[in-house]
Design a protein around this motif. Structure first.
Motif, PDB file in Angstrom:
ATOM      1  N   THR A  27      -5.929  -7.978  -7.343  1.00  0.00           N
ATOM      2  CA  THR A  27      -6.920  -8.290  -6.321  1.00  0.00           C
ATOM      3  C   THR A  27      -6.813  -8.981  -5.245  1.00  0.00           C
ATOM      4  O   THR A  27      -6.135 -10.078  -5.184  1.00  0.00           O
ATOM      5  N   PRO A  28      -7.730  -8.919  -4.139  1.00  0.00           N
ATOM      6  CA  PRO A  28      -7.604  -9.531  -2.969  1.00  0.00           C
ATOM      7  C   PRO A  28      -7.909 -11.183  -3.109  1.00  0.00           C
ATOM      8  O   PRO A  28      -8.750 -11.191  -3.808  1.00  0.00           O
ATOM      9  N   VAL A  30      -9.132 -13.566  -0.483  1.00  0.00           N
ATOM     10  CA  VAL A  30      -9.760 -13.682   1.108  1.00  0.00           C
ATOM     11  C   VAL A  30     -10.433 -14.843   1.336  1.00  0.00           C
ATOM     12  O   VAL A  30     -10.980 -15.575   0.542  1.00  0.00           O
ATOM     13  N   ARG A  31     -10.232 -15.403   2.633  1.00  0.00           N
ATOM     14  CA  ARG A  31     -10.675 -16.429   3.133  1.00  0.00           C
ATOM     15  C   ARG A  31     -12.488 -16.423   3.385  1.00  0.00           C
ATOM     16  O   ARG A  31     -12.771 -15.297   4.087  1.00  0.00           O
ATOM     17  N   SER A  32     -12.978 -17.436   2.972  1.00  0.00           N
ATOM     18  CA  SER A  32     -14.490 -17.509   3.327  1.00  0.00           C
ATOM     19  C   SER A  32     -14.559 -18.215   4.420  1.00  0.00           C
ATOM     20  O   SER A  32     -14.376 -19.558   4.384  1.00  0.00           O
ATOM     21  N   HIS A  33     -14.969 -17.765   5.677  1.00  0.00           N
ATOM     22  CA  HIS A  33     -15.219 -18.415   6.891  1.00  0.00           C
ATOM     23  C   HIS A  33     -16.414 -19.326   6.626  1.00  0.00           C
ATOM     24  O   HIS A  33     -16.325 -20.661   6.743  1.00  0.00           O
ATOM     25  N   LEU A  44     -10.757 -20.135  -0.417  1.00  0.00           N
ATOM     26  CA  LEU A  44     -10.146 -18.756  -0.622  1.00  0.00           C
ATOM     27  C   LEU A  44     -10.928 -18.157  -1.902  1.00  0.00           C
ATOM     28  O   LEU A  44     -11.265 -18.792  -2.889  1.00  0.00           O
ATOM     29  N   LYS A  46     -11.036 -15.223  -4.851  1.00  0.00           N
ATOM     30  CA  LYS A  46     -10.182 -14.151  -5.731  1.00  0.00           C
ATOM     31  C   LYS A  46     -11.103 -13.408  -6.396  1.00  0.00           C
ATOM     32  O   LYS A  46     -11.978 -13.652  -7.042  1.00  0.00           O
ATOM     33  N   GLN A  50     -13.252  -6.803  -8.045  1.00  0.00           N
ATOM     34  CA  GLN A  50     -12.846  -5.312  -7.659  1.00  0.00           C
ATOM     35  C   GLN A  50     -12.128  -4.713  -8.515  1.00  0.00           C
ATOM     36  O   GLN A  50     -11.337  -3.619  -8.408  1.00  0.00           O
ATOM     37  N   ASP A 175       0.148 -15.122  -3.219  1.00  0.00           N
ATOM     38  CA  ASP A 175      -0.582 -15.188  -1.834  1.00  0.00           C
ATOM     39  C   ASP A 175      -0.946 -16.396  -1.205  1.00  0.00           C
ATOM     40  O   ASP A 175      -1.158 -16.561  -0.241  1.00  0.00           O
ATOM     41  N   GLU A 282     -21.117 -13.687   2.136  1.00  0.00           N
ATOM     42  CA  GLU A 282     -20.053 -13.054   1.844  1.00  0.00           C
ATOM     43  C   GLU A 282     -20.327 -11.572   1.516  1.00  0.00           C
ATOM     44  O   GLU A 282     -19.303 -10.684   1.407  1.00  0.00           O
TER      45      GLU A 282
END
Length: 332
Positions: A27-28, A30-33, A44, A46, A50, A175, A282
Protein backbone atom coordinates in the motif's frame (compact mmCIF):
# COMPACT_ATOMS: atom_id res chain seq x y z
CA UNK A 1 19.17 -14.59 25.90
CA UNK A 2 15.81 -16.35 26.27
CA UNK A 3 13.52 -16.74 23.26
CA UNK A 4 10.76 -14.08 23.21
CA UNK A 5 7.41 -15.52 24.25
CA UNK A 6 5.73 -14.05 21.19
CA UNK A 7 8.11 -15.67 18.66
CA UNK A 8 7.71 -12.90 16.06
CA UNK A 9 11.01 -12.10 14.35
CA UNK A 10 12.14 -10.04 11.38
CA UNK A 11 12.76 -13.31 9.54
CA UNK A 12 9.16 -14.41 10.13
CA UNK A 13 7.91 -11.08 8.76
CA UNK A 14 9.97 -11.53 5.60
CA UNK A 15 8.53 -15.05 5.26
CA UNK A 16 5.06 -13.57 5.60
CA UNK A 17 5.74 -11.10 2.80
CA UNK A 18 6.62 -13.97 0.48
CA UNK A 19 3.46 -15.89 1.39
CA UNK A 20 0.97 -13.05 0.99
CA UNK A 21 2.23 -11.83 -2.40
CA UNK A 22 -0.69 -12.03 -4.79
CA UNK A 23 -3.36 -11.63 -2.10
CA UNK A 24 -2.46 -8.54 -0.08
CA UNK A 25 -1.00 -5.52 -1.89
CA UNK A 26 1.82 -3.15 -1.06
CA UNK A 27 0.00 0.00 0.00
CA UNK A 28 1.08 3.62 -0.61
CA UNK A 29 2.70 5.84 2.00
CA UNK A 30 1.65 9.39 1.13
CA UNK A 31 2.45 12.79 2.63
CA UNK A 32 -0.48 14.76 3.99
CA UNK A 33 0.08 18.43 3.16
CA UNK A 34 -2.75 19.60 5.44
CA UNK A 35 -1.65 17.58 8.48
CA UNK A 36 2.02 18.35 7.94
CA UNK A 37 1.22 22.06 8.03
CA UNK A 38 -1.08 21.67 11.01
CA UNK A 39 1.44 19.82 13.20
CA UNK A 40 4.63 21.39 11.79
CA UNK A 41 5.93 17.91 10.94
CA UNK A 42 6.03 15.54 8.01
CA UNK A 43 2.89 13.46 8.46
CA UNK A 44 2.74 10.35 6.28
CA UNK A 45 -0.39 8.23 5.80
CA UNK A 46 -0.11 4.47 5.28
CA UNK A 47 -3.14 3.62 3.17
CA UNK A 48 -4.20 0.16 4.26
CA UNK A 49 -7.60 1.29 3.05
CA UNK A 50 -6.40 0.20 -0.40
CA UNK A 51 -6.20 -3.49 0.46
CA UNK A 52 -8.64 -5.65 -1.57
CA UNK A 53 -10.71 -6.13 1.59
CA UNK A 54 -10.37 -2.49 2.64
CA UNK A 55 -8.21 -3.16 5.70
CA UNK A 56 -4.81 -4.43 6.88
CA UNK A 57 -6.26 -7.66 8.27
CA UNK A 58 -5.79 -9.45 4.95
CA UNK A 59 -2.04 -9.58 5.55
CA UNK A 60 -2.28 -11.69 8.69
CA UNK A 61 -5.11 -13.94 7.54
CA UNK A 62 -3.45 -14.70 4.19
CA UNK A 63 -0.14 -15.44 5.90
CA UNK A 64 -1.60 -17.87 8.41
CA UNK A 65 -3.71 -19.81 5.91
CA UNK A 66 -0.78 -20.07 3.48
CA UNK A 67 1.58 -21.16 6.28
CA UNK A 68 -0.83 -23.87 7.46
CA UNK A 69 -1.06 -25.26 3.92
CA UNK A 70 2.74 -25.17 3.63
CA UNK A 71 3.22 -27.06 6.89
CA UNK A 72 0.35 -29.55 6.89
CA UNK A 73 -1.04 -29.71 3.35
CA UNK A 74 -4.34 -28.53 1.96
CA UNK A 75 -6.24 -31.53 3.35
CA UNK A 76 -5.64 -30.25 6.88
CA UNK A 77 -8.14 -27.45 6.14
CA UNK A 78 -10.75 -29.72 4.57
CA UNK A 79 -13.29 -28.99 7.32
CA UNK A 80 -12.87 -25.26 6.68
CA UNK A 81 -11.56 -22.30 8.65
CA UNK A 82 -13.36 -20.35 11.34
CA UNK A 83 -12.83 -17.15 13.30
CA UNK A 84 -14.49 -14.50 15.44
CA UNK A 85 -14.12 -10.90 14.41
CA UNK A 86 -15.24 -7.32 14.83
CA UNK A 87 -15.59 -7.29 11.03
CA UNK A 88 -12.34 -6.65 9.18
CA UNK A 89 -10.58 -9.88 10.16
CA UNK A 90 -13.67 -11.88 9.22
CA UNK A 91 -13.71 -10.28 5.81
CA UNK A 92 -10.00 -10.99 5.40
CA UNK A 93 -10.40 -14.67 6.33
CA UNK A 94 -13.38 -14.99 3.98
CA UNK A 95 -11.42 -13.40 1.13
CA UNK A 96 -8.24 -15.44 1.62
CA UNK A 97 -10.20 -18.68 2.02
CA UNK A 98 -12.36 -18.05 -1.03
CA UNK A 99 -9.28 -17.46 -3.18
CA UNK A 100 -8.06 -20.93 -2.17
CA UNK A 101 -11.41 -22.71 -2.40
CA UNK A 102 -11.63 -23.25 1.37
CA UNK A 103 -14.91 -22.97 3.31
CA UNK A 104 -15.03 -20.23 5.94
CA UNK A 105 -17.34 -19.53 8.88
CA UNK A 106 -17.19 -16.13 10.58
CA UNK A 107 -18.69 -15.62 14.04
CA UNK A 108 -19.65 -12.04 14.86
CA UNK A 109 -21.20 -10.36 17.87
CA UNK A 110 -24.31 -8.26 17.43
CA UNK A 111 -22.18 -5.10 17.86
CA UNK A 112 -20.59 -5.60 14.43
CA UNK A 113 -22.11 -3.09 11.95
CA UNK A 114 -24.39 -4.40 9.22
CA UNK A 115 -22.13 -3.13 6.42
CA UNK A 116 -19.29 -5.34 7.64
CA UNK A 117 -21.59 -8.34 7.92
CA UNK A 118 -22.78 -7.83 4.35
CA UNK A 119 -19.22 -7.54 3.06
CA UNK A 120 -18.31 -10.89 4.63
CA UNK A 121 -21.41 -12.64 3.28
CA UNK A 122 -20.68 -11.29 -0.21
CA UNK A 123 -17.45 -13.34 -0.19
CA UNK A 124 -19.37 -16.57 0.30
CA UNK A 125 -18.58 -17.18 3.95
CA UNK A 126 -21.13 -18.43 6.46
CA UNK A 127 -21.85 -15.74 9.08
CA UNK A 128 -23.06 -16.52 12.59
CA UNK A 129 -24.23 -13.70 14.88
CA UNK A 130 -23.58 -14.70 18.49
CA UNK A 131 -23.79 -12.67 21.69
CA UNK A 132 -22.99 -9.08 22.56
CA UNK A 133 -19.19 -9.23 22.52
CA UNK A 134 -16.29 -10.73 20.61
CA UNK A 135 -15.58 -13.00 23.58
CA UNK A 136 -19.09 -14.47 23.29
CA UNK A 137 -18.61 -14.98 19.55
CA UNK A 138 -15.43 -16.91 20.34
CA UNK A 139 -17.51 -19.40 22.31
CA UNK A 140 -19.16 -20.43 19.05
CA UNK A 141 -15.76 -20.64 17.36
CA UNK A 142 -14.52 -23.03 20.05
CA UNK A 143 -17.59 -25.21 19.56
CA UNK A 144 -17.07 -25.42 15.79
CA UNK A 145 -13.39 -26.27 16.23
CA UNK A 146 -14.26 -29.00 18.74
CA UNK A 147 -17.31 -30.50 17.02
CA UNK A 148 -16.54 -30.02 13.33
CA UNK A 149 -12.75 -30.05 13.29
CA UNK A 150 -12.56 -26.58 11.73
CA UNK A 151 -9.27 -24.68 11.87
CA UNK A 152 -9.15 -21.46 13.88
CA UNK A 153 -7.64 -18.38 12.21
CA UNK A 154 -7.37 -16.06 15.23
CA UNK A 155 -7.82 -12.32 14.71
CA UNK A 156 -4.58 -11.31 16.42
CA UNK A 157 -3.12 -13.66 19.01
CA UNK A 158 -0.83 -15.78 16.86
CA UNK A 159 2.74 -15.23 15.63
CA UNK A 160 1.68 -15.88 12.03
CA UNK A 161 -1.04 -13.23 12.23
CA UNK A 162 1.29 -10.68 13.81
CA UNK A 163 4.04 -11.42 11.28
CA UNK A 164 1.59 -10.83 8.45
CA UNK A 165 0.65 -7.44 9.86
CA UNK A 166 4.36 -6.79 10.36
CA UNK A 167 4.82 -6.59 6.59
CA UNK A 168 3.45 -3.06 6.94
CA UNK A 169 6.53 -2.29 9.03
CA UNK A 170 8.83 -3.54 6.28
CA UNK A 171 7.12 -1.26 3.77
CA UNK A 172 7.37 1.71 6.13
CA UNK A 173 11.10 1.18 6.59
CA UNK A 174 11.66 0.84 2.85
CA UNK A 175 9.62 3.91 1.93
CA UNK A 176 10.65 6.13 4.88
CA UNK A 177 13.76 4.64 6.53
CA UNK A 178 14.26 7.67 8.80
CA UNK A 179 10.83 7.60 10.45
CA UNK A 180 10.78 9.12 13.93
CA UNK A 181 7.42 7.72 15.04
CA UNK A 182 4.68 5.32 13.95
CA UNK A 183 1.22 5.83 15.47
CA UNK A 184 -0.97 2.72 15.45
CA UNK A 185 -4.41 1.79 16.75
CA UNK A 186 -4.18 -0.75 19.59
CA UNK A 187 -6.76 -3.44 20.18
CA UNK A 188 -5.68 -7.09 20.24
CA UNK A 189 -2.12 -6.09 19.46
CA UNK A 190 -1.48 -7.93 16.19
CA UNK A 191 -1.16 -4.75 14.14
CA UNK A 192 0.93 -2.71 16.55
CA UNK A 193 2.96 -5.71 17.64
CA UNK A 194 3.74 -6.86 14.11
CA UNK A 195 4.63 -3.40 12.88
CA UNK A 196 6.69 -2.74 15.98
CA UNK A 197 8.61 -6.00 15.68
CA UNK A 198 9.64 -5.20 12.10
CA UNK A 199 10.37 -1.52 12.64
CA UNK A 200 12.34 -2.00 15.87
CA UNK A 201 14.46 -4.74 14.28
CA UNK A 202 15.44 -2.36 11.46
CA UNK A 203 15.47 1.03 13.25
CA UNK A 204 15.26 0.68 17.05
CA UNK A 205 15.08 4.43 17.64
CA UNK A 206 11.74 4.80 15.84
CA UNK A 207 9.01 5.28 18.46
CA UNK A 208 5.95 3.04 18.34
CA UNK A 209 2.90 4.82 19.75
CA UNK A 210 -0.30 2.93 20.54
CA UNK A 211 -3.77 4.46 20.62
CA UNK A 212 -6.76 2.89 22.39
CA UNK A 213 -10.33 3.79 23.19
CA UNK A 214 -11.09 5.58 26.45
CA UNK A 215 -13.43 2.75 27.47
CA UNK A 216 -12.97 -0.96 26.77
CA UNK A 217 -9.20 -0.80 26.11
CA UNK A 218 -8.46 -4.45 26.86
CA UNK A 219 -4.81 -4.49 25.84
CA UNK A 220 -3.96 -1.33 27.76
CA UNK A 221 -5.75 -2.58 30.88
CA UNK A 222 -3.91 -5.89 30.56
CA UNK A 223 -0.54 -4.16 30.24
CA UNK A 224 -1.30 -2.19 33.40
CA UNK A 225 -2.31 -5.34 35.25
CA UNK A 226 0.63 -7.33 33.81
CA UNK A 227 -1.77 -10.12 32.85
CA UNK A 228 -4.72 -10.53 30.46
CA UNK A 229 -7.89 -9.02 31.89
CA UNK A 230 -11.47 -8.90 30.67
CA UNK A 231 -13.13 -5.54 30.04
CA UNK A 232 -16.66 -4.59 29.11
CA UNK A 233 -16.97 -4.12 25.35
CA UNK A 234 -18.75 -0.87 24.48
CA UNK A 235 -20.08 0.55 21.23
CA UNK A 236 -17.69 3.00 19.58
CA UNK A 237 -17.08 4.89 16.36
CA UNK A 238 -13.86 2.83 16.33
CA UNK A 239 -15.67 -0.50 16.58
CA UNK A 240 -12.65 -2.36 15.18
CA UNK A 241 -10.76 -1.56 18.38
CA UNK A 242 -13.32 -3.33 20.56
CA UNK A 243 -13.06 -6.80 22.07
CA UNK A 244 -10.82 -8.52 24.56
CA UNK A 245 -7.32 -9.94 24.11
CA UNK A 246 -8.18 -13.41 25.43
CA UNK A 247 -7.54 -14.47 29.01
CA UNK A 248 -5.15 -17.12 27.65
CA UNK A 249 -3.27 -14.61 25.46
CA UNK A 250 0.01 -16.24 24.44
CA UNK A 251 1.54 -13.86 21.90
CA UNK A 252 0.43 -10.27 21.55
CA UNK A 253 0.50 -9.11 25.17
CA UNK A 254 4.22 -9.86 25.45
CA UNK A 255 4.86 -8.53 21.94
CA UNK A 256 3.15 -5.19 22.59
CA UNK A 257 4.89 -4.86 25.94
CA UNK A 258 8.22 -5.28 24.15
CA UNK A 259 7.78 -2.91 21.20
CA UNK A 260 5.39 -0.12 22.30
CA UNK A 261 7.09 3.05 23.56
CA UNK A 262 4.07 5.13 24.61
CA UNK A 263 0.30 5.01 24.59
CA UNK A 264 -2.72 7.34 24.48
CA UNK A 265 -6.45 6.86 24.93
CA UNK A 266 -8.80 8.93 22.79
CA UNK A 267 -12.38 10.08 23.26
CA UNK A 268 -15.27 9.48 20.89
CA UNK A 269 -15.39 13.20 20.08
CA UNK A 270 -11.72 13.19 19.09
CA UNK A 271 -12.27 10.14 16.88
CA UNK A 272 -15.26 11.85 15.24
CA UNK A 273 -13.26 14.98 14.45
CA UNK A 274 -10.39 12.91 13.06
CA UNK A 275 -12.69 10.91 10.77
CA UNK A 276 -14.23 14.08 9.41
CA UNK A 277 -10.87 15.84 9.05
CA UNK A 278 -9.44 12.95 7.02
CA UNK A 279 -12.49 12.91 4.78
CA UNK A 280 -12.52 16.66 4.23
CA UNK A 281 -8.77 17.28 3.82
CA UNK A 282 -7.48 13.98 2.44
CA UNK A 283 -10.66 12.89 0.60
CA UNK A 284 -10.34 9.50 2.28
CA UNK A 285 -13.25 7.66 3.86
CA UNK A 286 -11.89 5.82 6.92
CA UNK A 287 -13.39 3.95 9.84
CA UNK A 288 -12.93 5.20 13.37
CA UNK A 289 -10.09 2.80 14.16
CA UNK A 290 -8.14 4.21 11.21
CA UNK A 291 -8.51 7.77 12.52
CA UNK A 292 -7.28 7.26 16.08
CA UNK A 293 -3.70 8.25 15.25
CA UNK A 294 -4.83 11.69 14.18
CA UNK A 295 -7.23 11.79 17.13
CA UNK A 296 -4.31 11.22 19.52
CA UNK A 297 -2.17 13.92 17.88
CA UNK A 298 -5.01 16.42 18.19
CA UNK A 299 -6.42 15.51 21.60
CA UNK A 300 -3.14 14.98 23.46
CA UNK A 301 -0.89 17.46 21.70
CA UNK A 302 1.81 14.86 21.09
CA UNK A 303 5.02 16.73 20.34
CA UNK A 304 6.01 15.82 16.79
CA UNK A 305 7.33 19.17 15.54
CA UNK A 306 10.07 18.62 12.98
CA UNK A 307 9.57 14.84 13.03
CA UNK A 308 8.67 12.35 10.34
CA UNK A 309 5.56 10.52 11.54
CA UNK A 310 3.50 7.71 9.98
CA UNK A 311 -0.18 7.25 10.77
CA UNK A 312 -1.63 3.83 9.95
CA UNK A 313 -4.98 4.31 8.20
CA UNK A 314 -5.98 0.75 8.97
CA UNK A 315 -9.31 0.37 7.16
CA UNK A 316 -12.24 1.93 5.34
CA UNK A 317 -15.10 -0.24 6.59
CA UNK A 318 -17.32 2.56 7.85
CA UNK A 319 -21.09 2.62 7.46
CA UNK A 320 -22.60 5.87 6.24
CA UNK A 321 -24.75 6.10 9.36
CA UNK A 322 -21.57 5.92 11.46
CA UNK A 323 -20.06 8.74 9.44
CA UNK A 324 -23.26 10.74 9.91
CA UNK A 325 -23.00 10.16 13.66
CA UNK A 326 -19.40 11.40 13.62
CA UNK A 327 -20.41 14.53 11.73
CA UNK A 328 -23.20 15.20 14.21
CA UNK A 329 -20.74 14.91 17.11
CA UNK A 330 -18.48 17.46 15.43
CA UNK A 331 -21.34 19.99 15.23
CA UNK A 332 -22.16 19.87 18.95
Amino acid sequence: MSQPQHDVSLASVYQARRRIAGQAVRTPLVRSHALSERFDAEILLKLETQQPTGAFKLRGAANMIAALIERHGRDALEAGVVTASTGNHGRAVAFAASRLGIAATICLSRLVPANKVAAIEALGAEVRRVGESQDEAFGEVERLVSERGMTLIPPFDDPLIAAGQGTIGLELMEDAPDLDRVIVGLSGGGLLGGIGAAVKAIRPETRITGVSLTHGAAMWESLQAERPVAVEEVASLADSLGGGIGLDNRCTLSLVREVMDDHYQVSEVAIAHAMVDILEHEKLLVEGAAAVGLAALAEHGIQVRGQRVALILSGNGVALETLDRARAMCRR
